[in-house]
Design a protein around this motif. Structure first.
Motif, PDB file in Angstrom:
ATOM      1  N   UNK A   1       0.613  -1.512   0.124  1.00 21.70           N
ATOM      2  CA  UNK A   1       0.230  -0.194   0.025  1.00 21.70           C
ATOM      3  C   UNK A   1       0.783   1.350  -0.042  1.00 21.70           C
ATOM      4  N   UNK A   2       0.419   2.154  -0.395  1.00 18.88           N
ATOM      5  CA  UNK A   2       0.790   3.655  -0.926  1.00 18.88           C
ATOM      6  C   UNK A   2       0.802   4.791   0.855  1.00 18.88           C
ATOM      7  N   UNK A   3       2.286   4.933   1.249  1.00 27.16           N
ATOM      8  CA  UNK A   3       1.546   6.311   2.044  1.00 27.16           C
ATOM      9  C   UNK A   3       2.096   7.223   1.263  1.00 27.16           C
ATOM     10  N   UNK A   4       0.189   7.696   2.378  1.00 31.24           N
ATOM     11  CA  UNK A   4      -0.166   9.276   1.597  1.00 31.24           C
ATOM     12  C   UNK A   4       0.295  10.623   2.761  1.00 31.24           C
ATOM     13  N   UNK A   5      -0.865  11.566   2.283  1.00 26.88           N
ATOM     14  CA  UNK A   5      -0.105  12.834   2.900  1.00 26.88           C
ATOM     15  C   UNK A   5      -1.667  13.489   3.418  1.00 26.88           C
ATOM     16  N   UNK A   6      -2.133  14.108   3.849  1.00 21.75           N
ATOM     17  CA  UNK A   6      -4.034  14.894   3.952  1.00 21.75           C
ATOM     18  C   UNK A   6      -2.637  16.205   3.300  1.00 21.75           C
ATOM     19  N   UNK A   7      -3.606  17.106   2.188  1.00 22.51           N
ATOM     20  CA  UNK A   7      -3.123  18.747   1.869  1.00 22.51           C
ATOM     21  C   UNK A   7      -2.808  19.469   3.302  1.00 22.51           C
TER      22      UNK A   7
ATOM     23  N   UNK B   1      -0.459  13.509  -2.435  1.00 17.90           N
ATOM     24  CA  UNK B   1      -1.423  13.982  -1.127  1.00 17.90           C
ATOM     25  C   UNK B   1      -2.469  13.787  -1.259  1.00 17.90           C
ATOM     26  N   UNK B   2      -3.384  13.343  -0.619  1.00 19.54           N
ATOM     27  CA  UNK B   2      -5.098  12.876  -1.050  1.00 19.54           C
ATOM     28  C   UNK B   2      -5.548  14.032   0.053  1.00 19.54           C
ATOM     29  N   UNK B   3      -6.892  14.447  -0.640  1.00 14.19           N
ATOM     30  CA  UNK B   3      -8.020  15.163  -0.467  1.00 14.19           C
ATOM     31  C   UNK B   3      -8.901  14.964  -0.195  1.00 14.19           C
ATOM     32  N   UNK B   4      -9.735  15.798   1.325  1.00 14.94           N
ATOM     33  CA  UNK B   4     -10.950  14.586   2.299  1.00 14.94           C
ATOM     34  C   UNK B   4     -11.549  13.516   1.889  1.00 14.94           C
TER      35      UNK B   4
ATOM     36  N   UNK C   1      -9.699  11.445  -1.964  1.00 15.37           N
ATOM     37  CA  UNK C   1      -8.798  11.224  -3.773  1.00 15.37           C
ATOM     38  C   UNK C   1      -7.378  12.768  -3.679  1.00 15.37           C
ATOM     39  N   UNK C   2      -6.801  11.765  -5.732  1.00 11.77           N
ATOM     40  CA  UNK C   2      -5.718  12.247  -5.749  1.00 11.77           C
ATOM     41  C   UNK C   2      -5.285  13.875  -5.524  1.00 11.77           C
ATOM     42  N   UNK C   3      -4.596  14.555  -4.937  1.00 15.91           N
ATOM     43  CA  UNK C   3      -5.126  15.898  -4.762  1.00 15.91           C
ATOM     44  C   UNK C   3      -3.676  16.678  -5.951  1.00 15.91           C
ATOM     45  N   UNK C   4      -2.747  16.124  -5.187  1.00 19.25           N
ATOM     46  CA  UNK C   4      -0.868  16.258  -5.878  1.00 19.25           C
ATOM     47  C   UNK C   4       0.100  15.742  -5.165  1.00 19.25           C
TER      48      UNK C   4
ATOM     49  N   UNK D   1      -3.071   5.270 -10.104  1.00 17.98           N
ATOM     50  CA  UNK D   1      -4.573   4.857 -10.063  1.00 17.98           C
ATOM     51  C   UNK D   1      -5.941   3.769 -10.645  1.00 17.98           C
ATOM     52  N   UNK D   2      -6.489   3.528  -9.884  1.00 16.10           N
ATOM     53  CA  UNK D   2      -7.479   2.407 -10.100  1.00 16.10           C
ATOM     54  C   UNK D   2      -9.064   3.087  -9.852  1.00 16.10           C
ATOM     55  N   UNK D   3      -9.317   3.334 -11.107  1.00 14.81           N
ATOM     56  CA  UNK D   3     -10.254   4.256 -11.012  1.00 14.81           C
ATOM     57  C   UNK D   3     -10.039   5.489 -10.599  1.00 14.81           C
ATOM     58  N   UNK D   4     -10.537   6.125  -8.975  1.00 18.01           N
ATOM     59  CA  UNK D   4      -9.867   7.193  -8.320  1.00 18.01           C
ATOM     60  C   UNK D   4      -9.214   7.113  -7.449  1.00 18.01           C
ATOM     61  N   UNK D   5      -8.990   5.348  -7.233  1.00 24.23           N
ATOM     62  CA  UNK D   5      -8.387   5.580  -5.627  1.00 24.23           C
ATOM     63  C   UNK D   5      -7.282   4.932  -5.627  1.00 24.23           C
ATOM     64  N   UNK D   6      -6.150   5.558  -4.987  1.00 25.83           N
ATOM     65  CA  UNK D   6      -4.560   4.961  -5.211  1.00 25.83           C
ATOM     66  C   UNK D   6      -4.111   3.816  -5.002  1.00 25.83           C
TER      67      UNK D   6
END
Length: 201
Positions: A10-16, A37-40, A43-46, A115-120
């Motif tokens: 799995x991927x390590x992400x960070x909130x924007x 970077x994920x939004x609320x 989803x991928x925000x950056x 991405x698979x669909x909108x998911x990271x």
């Protein structure tokens, strides 16, 4: 070989809305060089890289590592969304790794979210690509043989040789469907750069 076989998951992400300092700590703790970077909604925000975060610290305060000076009001910490890259190159799990590697070299991008669909669902970094290329030819040969033995047509014998990741399959009794299956199976093995099929002479 497909991206899903090379990506880190799995991927390590960070909130924007995380601070730059928080993101730096996450990179350091996980020994990685970039964070999606994920939004609320998740989803991928950056994407934010080591360089983005260093700029976020030093451009805001060039004295970041100087002795702290007491002030009456501390500045609001800079947020990840202020320093991240918003236009993100992405890949799909079924993208060919060679195609992705070409894109990464051409654009000089170091990490690409998957991405698979909108998911990271994963991320591919230069480190992941190097790990694939570092696999030895003997291990690649064993994995190709194992894949063909497990999923290929029953009783079919193949001679396999590997040179710098390039696989040559030799199977004179193979019909066209069997050759196609062997070609596809060999290409799924990590480290394979090219596949050719020859008939017995």
């Amino acid at each position: 070989m497909l991206v899903r076989e090379a990506m880190t998951s799995p991927v390590v992400t960070i909130p924007r809305t995380a601070t730059v300092r928080q993101a730096i700590r996450v990179l350091h703790e996980h020994d990685i060089t970039a964070l999606p970077v994920v939004d609320e909604a998740g989803g991928l925000a950056g994407i934010v890289s080591e360089m983005d975060l260093l700029r976020g610290v030093f451009e805001r305060d060039p004295r970041a590592f100087a002795r702290p000076v007491a002030t009456t009001a501390n500045p609001v910490p800079r947020l990840v969304e202020e320093v991240m890259t918003r236009e993100v190159e992405t890949a799909r799990p079924n993208t060919d790794v060679a195609t992705l590697a070409d894109t990464m070299m051409r654009t000089r991008i170091k990490s690409v979210p998957v991405l698979a669909g909108a998911g990271i669902v994963g991320i591919v970094s230069r480190r992941d690509l190097i790990a694939i290329l570092a696999r030895g030819d003997a291990r690649i040969r064993d994995d190709v043989l194992a894949a063909i033995d497990e999923y290929g047509p029953d009783g079919r014998h193949w001679d396999v040789s590997v040179q710098d990741g390039a696989v040559e399959l030799l199977g004179g009794d193979a019909d066209e469907p069997a050759r196609r299956v062997a070609d596809i199976l060999a290409r799924t093995v990590p480290g394979v750069t090219r596949v050719s099929i020859q008939g017995h002479t």
